[in-house]
Design a protein around this motif. Structure first.
Motif, short mmCIF file in Angstrom:
data_model
loop_
_atom_site.label_atom_id
_atom_site.label_comp_id
_atom_site.label_asym_id
_atom_site.label_seq_id
_atom_site.Cartn_x
_atom_site.Cartn_y
_atom_site.Cartn_z
N SER A 14 -9.98 -1.71 6.99
CA SER A 14 -9.31 -0.85 8.00
C SER A 14 -8.33 -0.52 7.99
O SER A 14 -8.45 0.56 9.11
CB SER A 14 -9.28 -2.70 9.47
N GLY A 15 -7.30 -0.31 7.12
CA GLY A 15 -6.57 0.54 7.61
C GLY A 15 -6.46 1.69 6.95
O GLY A 15 -5.95 2.99 7.59
N LEU A 16 -7.46 1.86 5.76
CA LEU A 16 -8.24 2.92 5.30
C LEU A 16 -8.60 3.66 6.82
O LEU A 16 -9.55 4.99 6.08
CB LEU A 16 -9.35 2.94 3.51
N VAL A 17 -10.26 3.15 7.33
CA VAL A 17 -10.79 4.04 7.68
C VAL A 17 -9.33 4.77 8.90
O VAL A 17 -10.71 5.89 9.69
CB VAL A 17 -11.39 2.99 8.58
N GLU A 22 -7.72 9.06 11.51
CA GLU A 22 -6.28 10.05 11.92
C GLU A 22 -5.93 11.25 11.39
O GLU A 22 -5.42 11.54 12.27
CB GLU A 22 -4.89 9.22 11.57
N LYS A 23 -6.24 11.40 10.41
CA LYS A 23 -6.31 13.24 9.25
C LYS A 23 -8.30 13.61 10.07
O LYS A 23 -8.57 15.05 9.21
CB LYS A 23 -6.29 12.80 7.95
N ASP A 24 -8.33 13.03 11.23
CA ASP A 24 -9.86 14.25 11.48
C ASP A 24 -11.21 13.90 10.30
O ASP A 24 -11.78 14.60 10.44
CB ASP A 24 -9.71 15.19 12.53
N PHE A 25 -11.07 12.51 9.78
CA PHE A 25 -12.26 13.15 8.92
C PHE A 25 -13.13 11.48 8.88
O PHE A 25 -12.29 10.63 9.88
CB PHE A 25 -11.91 12.56 7.16
N ILE A 59 -5.23 10.37 0.26
CA ILE A 59 -5.19 9.02 1.87
C ILE A 59 -5.59 7.52 0.95
O ILE A 59 -5.29 6.10 1.43
CB ILE A 59 -6.04 9.38 2.23
N ILE A 60 -7.09 7.49 0.16
CA ILE A 60 -7.25 5.86 -0.33
C ILE A 60 -6.42 5.30 -1.05
O ILE A 60 -6.14 4.05 -1.15
CB ILE A 60 -8.75 6.61 -0.64
N LYS A 61 -5.48 6.42 -1.40
CA LYS A 61 -4.59 5.70 -3.13
C LYS A 61 -3.25 5.26 -2.40
O LYS A 61 -3.01 4.06 -2.51
CB LYS A 61 -4.05 7.19 -3.72
N ASP A 62 -2.76 5.72 -1.04
CA ASP A 62 -1.79 5.07 -0.39
C ASP A 62 -2.31 4.17 0.30
O ASP A 62 -1.29 3.50 0.53
CB ASP A 62 -1.49 6.82 0.40
N THR A 63 -3.61 3.61 0.73
CA THR A 63 -4.11 2.79 1.43
C THR A 63 -4.02 1.63 0.51
O THR A 63 -3.75 0.47 0.89
CB THR A 63 -5.02 3.01 2.53
N CYS A 64 -4.94 2.03 -0.65
CA CYS A 64 -5.53 0.68 -0.76
C CYS A 64 -5.09 0.42 -2.72
O CYS A 64 -4.72 0.97 -3.22
CB CYS A 64 -7.26 0.62 -1.78
N LYS A 65 -3.69 -0.39 -2.19
CA LYS A 65 -2.65 -0.92 -4.07
C LYS A 65 -3.81 -1.44 -4.10
O LYS A 65 -4.49 -3.39 -3.47
CB LYS A 65 -1.48 -0.83 -2.51
N LYS A 66 -2.92 -1.84 -5.76
CA LYS A 66 -3.44 -3.18 -6.94
C LYS A 66 -2.58 -3.99 -6.41
O LYS A 66 -1.19 -3.88 -6.17
CB LYS A 66 -3.97 -2.18 -7.96
N ARG A 67 -3.00 -5.23 -6.21
CA ARG A 67 -1.91 -6.88 -6.49
C ARG A 67 -3.06 -7.50 -7.03
O ARG A 67 -3.99 -7.55 -7.63
CB ARG A 67 -2.35 -6.47 -4.25
N GLU A 68 -1.92 -8.65 -7.62
CA GLU A 68 -2.14 -9.85 -7.92
C GLU A 68 -2.90 -11.01 -6.80
O GLU A 68 -2.15 -10.76 -5.80
CB GLU A 68 -1.28 -10.16 -9.21
N LYS A 69 -3.70 -11.92 -7.18
CA LYS A 69 -4.03 -13.14 -5.79
C LYS A 69 -4.73 -13.90 -7.64
O LYS A 69 -5.00 -14.29 -8.40
CB LYS A 69 -5.52 -11.79 -5.97
N THR A 70 -4.26 -15.51 -6.91
CA THR A 70 -4.42 -15.85 -7.35
C THR A 70 -6.03 -16.83 -7.47
O THR A 70 -5.98 -17.27 -6.06
CB THR A 70 -3.32 -17.10 -7.34
N ILE A 71 -7.19 -17.02 -8.11
CA ILE A 71 -8.20 -17.71 -8.22
C ILE A 71 -7.90 -19.12 -8.94
O ILE A 71 -7.39 -19.27 -9.59
CB ILE A 71 -8.60 -16.85 -8.16
N ILE A 72 -8.94 -19.76 -8.01
CA ILE A 72 -9.07 -21.22 -8.67
C ILE A 72 -11.13 -20.74 -9.51
O ILE A 72 -11.46 -21.05 -8.62
CB ILE A 72 -8.95 -22.40 -8.25
#
Length: 111
Positions: A14-17, A22-25, A59-72
């Protein structure tokens, strides 16, 4: 003309779209599933002129950051005795970011 295909995590879509529009893409959003975690992904299609490809990628790089997630995760243990002992354990995995393809477009038309 180029077609940018970006596969991103649902949480980032959603943030990426919003950032792209907003930049007219213009963006087409497709629901998709896959990957290691079998989690929901979104595939975005963005058609742009060749000179604007770098802008979209930034824009994609700025919006879609890598992060750690804990899974079971279930992890079966078999000792030398042949006994099967099922249990679960927590594991840290990296999520987020984006997989991006940039392909040439031979023909583009709106009808």
């Amino acid at each position: 003309m180029k077609l940018i295909i970006a596969i991103v995590q649902y949480k980032d879509s959603s943030g990426l779209v919003n950032a792209l529009t907003e930049k007219d893409f213009r963006v087409t959003k497709l629901a998709s599933t896959g990957g290691f975690l079998r989690s929901g992904n979104v595939t975005l299609l963005v058609g742009v002129e060749e000179e604007k490809v770098d802008n979209v990628i930034e824009i994609i790089k700025d919006t879609c950051k890598k992060r750690e997630k804990t899974i079971i995760s279930p992890y079966p243990v078999t000792e030398s005795t042949g006994m099967y002992i099922p249990y679960t354990y927590e594991i840290e995995v990296e999520v987020g970011g984006a997989t991006i393809f940039v392909v040439d477009v031979d023909n583009f038309m709106k009808v």
